[in-house]
Design an enzyme around this catalytic site. Structure first.
Site, PDB file in Angstrom:
ATOM      1  N   PHE A 127      26.021  14.587   7.759  1.00 24.83           N
ATOM      2  CA  PHE A 127      25.883  13.143   7.582  1.00 24.83           C
ATOM      3  C   PHE A 127      27.214  12.548   7.125  1.00 24.83           C
ATOM      4  O   PHE A 127      27.941  13.159   6.343  1.00 24.83           O
ATOM      5  CB  PHE A 127      24.779  12.851   6.557  1.00 24.83           C
ATOM      6  N   ASP A 204      22.750  19.422   0.788  1.00 26.87           N
ATOM      7  CA  ASP A 204      22.168  18.092   0.942  1.00 26.87           C
ATOM      8  C   ASP A 204      20.714  18.267   1.363  1.00 26.87           C
ATOM      9  O   ASP A 204      20.431  18.840   2.419  1.00 26.87           O
ATOM     10  CB  ASP A 204      22.963  17.317   2.000  1.00 26.87           C
ATOM     11  N   LYS A 230      12.925   8.712   1.629  1.00 25.67           N
ATOM     12  CA  LYS A 230      12.414   9.166   2.921  1.00 25.67           C
ATOM     13  C   LYS A 230      10.985   9.679   2.745  1.00 25.67           C
ATOM     14  O   LYS A 230      10.056   8.907   2.577  1.00 25.67           O
ATOM     15  CB  LYS A 230      13.352  10.231   3.499  1.00 25.67           C
TER      16      LYS A 230
END
Length: 406
Positions: A127, A204, A230
């Site tokens: 990301f 992550d 999320k």
């Protein structure tokens, strides 16, 4: 075949032990929400908790609320998250800041804890925040970034890590679930390889937390970060979390030395003395209002169980793959995610040139997927809020629009 697929969706919903949880979410005027891997839906209980907090706790207790427990929320919520979803014993997770800020804190602390080592290993398809933060730290500390070229359709492999790390490596940083493809990395094996070289590992967990069971302690993870908006349904801009293994808490020192990470914050003394344990990762005033939704979401996760969530997630994404093979492959749509469930996270990426043009008509039709350049639609059904019929309806409309926009 369409009738068979619809019948299968109905049967899966009827057999779904998590189906009742869908009623706990606020209704939305949509046909199919397939973006739970980007922003989870709000719970009815969250709206009630927020109203209660504003009216009674904040409005009623005012400044006294800090001594009623607010100051401990970053740690108590962190402990509960670690127990329910992350496989972490108490005292190793703190809720605070954003993912970006916590990445910076942990990565800076990690490279400083390995003096003399000049390399950081990361992959090209991680990301953007992860890559950008490490680029900045490398510039600050005079480090060299060693880039592993990761296949966007899969992800990082242990063999690649073994070829990249050596005695000069201070830190490796990867995602447990790749944000683009959903590739599920082999965390224990990559940790073993990095540790044999004397490096620290930072993971992550943004696309893992609340969807894929994590075993931070058992896997020997050193440091980790993740978000709560999320699959944990914390809401837009909800605070992130950081994990720092017990054995490293006395030796790693994060660089943003704020008053909340002080040994005695309210002494207001001269010089920074880090608090013992995980509290030292705090900097400024905790985002208490933004933490309120976590109470409802963790209650729900405790009731559902992360293993049951994972079981349904694999059924949902497997159904997506079946629909894609039957309906979308004839329209030149490719699956850009692992088919092996052992290597698949909680979402599936479908790829075809020009897919970006489908977003607006899909949204107008009440179907909300996610898009990642250059040409990937991410289908992210959230197990606690998404039905199999909803996946069927969403992919059916995607098929119709994809056929019109060839």
């Amino acid at each position: 075949m369409t009738d068979e697929l619809l019948a299968r969706a109905v049967a899966l919903d009827e057999a779904d032990p998590l189906a009742p949880f869908r009623e706990r979410f606020l209704p939305a005027p949509i046909v199919s929400y397939l973006d739970g891997n980007s922003l989870g839906r709000p719970l009815k209980a969250t709206a009630e908790l927020m109203d209660d907090f504003v009216r009674d706790q904040w409005g009623g207790r005012l400044i006294r609320g800090w001594t009623d427990g607010w100051l401990e929320w970053p740690l108590t919520l962190g402990d509960r998250l670690g127990e329910l979803a992350l496989g972490a014993a108490a005292g190793q997770i703190v809720v605070a800041d954003s993912t970006t800020v916590l990445l910076y804190k942990l990565a800076r602390a990690a490279v400083d804890a390995r003096p003399g080592r000049r390399k950081v290993v990361l992959d090209t398809d991680n990301f953007p925040t992860d890559r950008y933060v490490l680029e900045g730290i490398a510039a600050e500390r005079g480090l060299t970034l060693t880039w592993i070229t990761a296949d966007p359709d899969t992800g990082i492999h242990p063999e690649q890590v073994a070829d990249a790390v050596d005695e000069d490596t201070a830190l490796v940083l990867f995602s447990h679930v790749a944000y683009r493809s959903g590739w599920l990395a082999d965390v224990p094996e990559i940790n073993r390889i990095a540790h044999e070289a004397g490096a620290l590992t930072l993971w992550d967990l943004c696309h893992s937390a609340g969807s894929v069971p994590v075993r931070l302690d058992d896997w020997g993870v050193d440091l980790a970060v993740g978000c709560s908006y999320k699959y944990l349904n914390g809401g837009p801009g909800a605070p992130a979390f950081a994990y720092l293994r017990h054995e490293l808490q006395d030796s790693l020192r994060q660089p943003i030395q704020g008053w909340m990470g002080h040994r005695a914050a309210f002494e207001m003394g001269h010089g920074h003395e880090p608090a013992p344990g995980i509290r030292a990762l705090l900097s400024g005033t905790p985002p208490i209002l933004a933490m309120v939704p976590m109470h409802a979401n963790l209650d729900m996760l405790a009731e559902a169980g992360i293993e049951a969530v994972r079981t349904k997630s694999l059924l949902l994404t497997g159904f997506v793959l079946d629909l894609a093979d039957e309906w979308l492959a004839p329209l030149d749509v490719e699956v850009a995610s692992p088919r092996d469930p052992a290597r698949r996270g909680g979402h599936v990426t479908l790829r075809r040139p020009g897919f970006e043009q489908l977003l607006e008509p899909l949204w107008e039709s009440g179907v909300i997927p996610d898009y990642r350049r250059p040409d990937g639609l991410r289908i992210g059904p959230a197990p606690l809020s998404t039905s199999f019929a909803e996946v069927y309806q969403g992919l059916e409309l995607l098929r119709d629009h994809a056929g019109k926009h060839r």
